[in-house]
Motif scaffolding. Sequence first.
Motif, mmCIF file in Angstrom:
data_model
loop_
_atom_site.group_PDB
_atom_site.id
_atom_site.type_symbol
_atom_site.label_atom_id
_atom_site.label_comp_id
_atom_site.label_asym_id
_atom_site.label_seq_id
_atom_site.Cartn_x
_atom_site.Cartn_y
_atom_site.Cartn_z
ATOM 1 N N GLU A 112 0.822 -1.217 0.000
ATOM 2 C CA GLU A 112 0.000 0.000 0.000
ATOM 3 C C GLU A 112 0.852 1.263 0.000
ATOM 4 O OE1 GLU A 112 -3.007 0.081 2.955
ATOM 5 O OE2 GLU A 112 -4.009 -1.726 2.227
ATOM 6 N N GLN A 113 2.101 1.135 0.425
ATOM 7 C CA GLN A 113 2.998 2.288 0.442
ATOM 8 C C GLN A 113 3.915 2.335 -0.775
ATOM 9 O OE1 GLN A 113 2.585 4.768 2.614
ATOM 10 N NE2 GLN A 113 0.842 3.515 3.298
ATOM 11 N N GLN A 114 3.539 1.583 -1.819
ATOM 12 C CA GLN A 114 4.294 1.613 -3.070
ATOM 13 C C GLN A 114 4.513 3.049 -3.518
ATOM 14 O OE1 GLN A 114 2.695 -0.801 -6.340
ATOM 15 N NE2 GLN A 114 2.783 1.027 -7.641
ATOM 16 N N GLY A 115 5.767 3.387 -3.817
ATOM 17 C CA GLY A 115 6.071 4.755 -4.206
ATOM 18 C C GLY A 115 5.720 5.048 -5.647
ATOM 19 N N ALA A 116 5.545 6.319 -5.959
ATOM 20 C CA ALA A 116 5.300 6.729 -7.343
ATOM 21 C C ALA A 116 6.534 6.433 -8.183
ATOM 22 C CB ALA A 116 4.970 8.215 -7.401
ATOM 23 N N GLY A 117 6.325 5.970 -9.407
ATOM 24 C CA GLY A 117 7.427 5.607 -10.288
ATOM 25 C C GLY A 117 8.203 6.798 -10.825
ATOM 26 N N ASP A 118 7.681 7.999 -10.606
ATOM 27 C CA ASP A 118 8.393 9.198 -11.045
ATOM 28 C C ASP A 118 7.728 10.411 -10.400
ATOM 29 O OD1 ASP A 118 10.184 10.848 -12.303
ATOM 30 O OD2 ASP A 118 9.653 10.249 -14.352
ATOM 31 N N GLN A 309 -5.870 18.127 -11.122
ATOM 32 C CA GLN A 309 -4.428 17.880 -11.172
ATOM 33 C C GLN A 309 -3.974 17.172 -9.906
ATOM 34 O OE1 GLN A 309 -1.432 20.527 -9.700
ATOM 35 N NE2 GLN A 309 -0.470 20.719 -11.712
ATOM 36 N N VAL A 310 -3.108 16.162 -10.065
ATOM 37 C CA VAL A 310 -2.454 15.530 -8.931
ATOM 38 C C VAL A 310 -0.966 15.516 -9.215
ATOM 39 C CG1 VAL A 310 -2.632 13.163 -9.819
ATOM 40 C CG2 VAL A 310 -2.537 13.549 -7.339
ATOM 41 N N ALA A 311 -0.145 15.593 -8.164
ATOM 42 C CA ALA A 311 1.306 15.617 -8.347
ATOM 43 C C ALA A 311 1.974 14.683 -7.345
ATOM 44 C CB ALA A 311 1.840 17.044 -8.192
ATOM 45 N N TYR A 312 3.144 14.152 -7.741
ATOM 46 C CA TYR A 312 3.846 13.165 -6.924
ATOM 47 C C TYR A 312 5.340 13.472 -6.848
ATOM 48 C CZ TYR A 312 -0.312 10.227 -7.492
ATOM 49 O OH TYR A 312 -1.600 9.742 -7.480
ATOM 50 N N ALA A 313 5.972 12.901 -5.801
ATOM 51 C CA ALA A 313 7.429 12.829 -5.704
ATOM 52 C C ALA A 313 7.835 11.377 -5.935
ATOM 53 C CB ALA A 313 7.905 13.292 -4.328
ATOM 54 N N ILE A 314 8.904 11.145 -6.671
ATOM 55 C CA ILE A 314 9.321 9.781 -6.971
ATOM 56 C C ILE A 314 9.621 9.012 -5.681
ATOM 57 C CG2 ILE A 314 11.753 10.425 -7.265
ATOM 58 C CD1 ILE A 314 11.903 8.269 -9.491
ATOM 59 N N GLY A 315 9.083 7.806 -5.595
ATOM 60 C CA GLY A 315 9.313 6.947 -4.441
ATOM 61 C C GLY A 315 8.407 7.217 -3.259
#
Length: 427
Positions: A112-118, A309-315
């Motif tokens: 469930e805590q899988q990080g974003a791939g980028d 819009q959604v935004a992520y940090a890698i990992g």
Amino acid sequence: MSYFFTSESVSEGHPDKIADQISDALVDNFLAWDPNSKVACETLVTTGQVVLAGEVKTNVYVDVQDIARDVIRKIGYNSSEYMFEANSCGILSAIHEQSADINRGVDKKDKEQQGAGDQGMMFGYATNETENYMPLALDLSHLLLQELAYIRKETDLMPYLRPDAKAQVTIEYDDQNKPVRIDTVVLSTQHDDFDKEKAMLAKIKKDIKEVLVPRVKERLPEAISKLFTNKVKYHINPTGKFVIGGPHGDTGLTGRKIIIDTYGGKGAHGGGAFSGKDPSKVDRSAAYATRYIAKNMVAADISDQVLVQVAYAIGVAEPVGLYIDTYGTAKVKNAKGKTLSDGEIAKKIMSYFDLRPFAIEEKFKLRSPIYSETAAYGHMGRQPEKITKVFSRVNDSGKIVSKKHKVELFTWEKLDDVKGLKKLFSI
């Protein structure tokens, strides 16, 4: 004051779309045999040549050359006259293993805590101007080319057609942002060579207007069909000849048609391509999730149109931010009867949807081999459906083995959160 808006689409035989379809066929085949595969595959196509490159982490072997040839064959490049043909084109593979430095940020002990791939930002958009909540100009551009492909493959109505084609539609809107009429249709289709150029061009123009357009109009609701008035301006094969096409006419690359893949220039795009990527890459999975949110919001009558819009940090699993723009069309109010601001709407949406990468994969069943169908005619606005797909490969013993997958396509186009959103906003 009225204004004009234009969108375009390209056919499955367009060089860039050939590349997208090969890349997504590779994703499907890896996921079919190993659903935990991590894939990032790029494809280049040119005269008589296909180049495959990218990174893969998987426990299975698949024949990437056979997969690429099968895609090219199904599209319709089956003649040496095209200078790009399924059985004879050269195929070079430069696919290698995924970087361990990237993978360490994605795979976690707690799934469930899988990080974003980028890192990056992804956008979803929806509008109530069409039944599938897509911008009208893009929707019509897709429909023209889908029907043209059907005519080419399944009928003898236009026997001279070749696979490469492009369409563009310009819509006039009124002051209330409602479509008034179709102003211009531009359509270029590759065709067989011919002796009398003027006669053949006249034939193509006649068939587009009298065969293709009426068939498309039959598929449309009356409110949209009537926008095809006798005042529509048609530019059909405006250069006069389109025999040299496909990868022989232009080099194709994965990911060069991201605006066609999404909303035709309406809304926004974060810049990341979809095809060739497994769902751990949020460029793809989060774009699907935000489309789902936007579509369900408009269907719930929260607003007439909306950009999410959604935004992520890698990992990192949790998004770094969520943004909502209803373009001033929000209809929901607070307890005092005041219309909610877009920021207030965003807070509610953020609390309602789980936008961690693993949650997105689970909700939309994205670890299934569902991607080949997305690689032409748009990833959004399509019809969800359940189908069975069969995949074959040569195993370690040299035997051909097959596997059936019952999959559900375009799950992000479902409207199964409308009731929940209505309750959330007390509608």
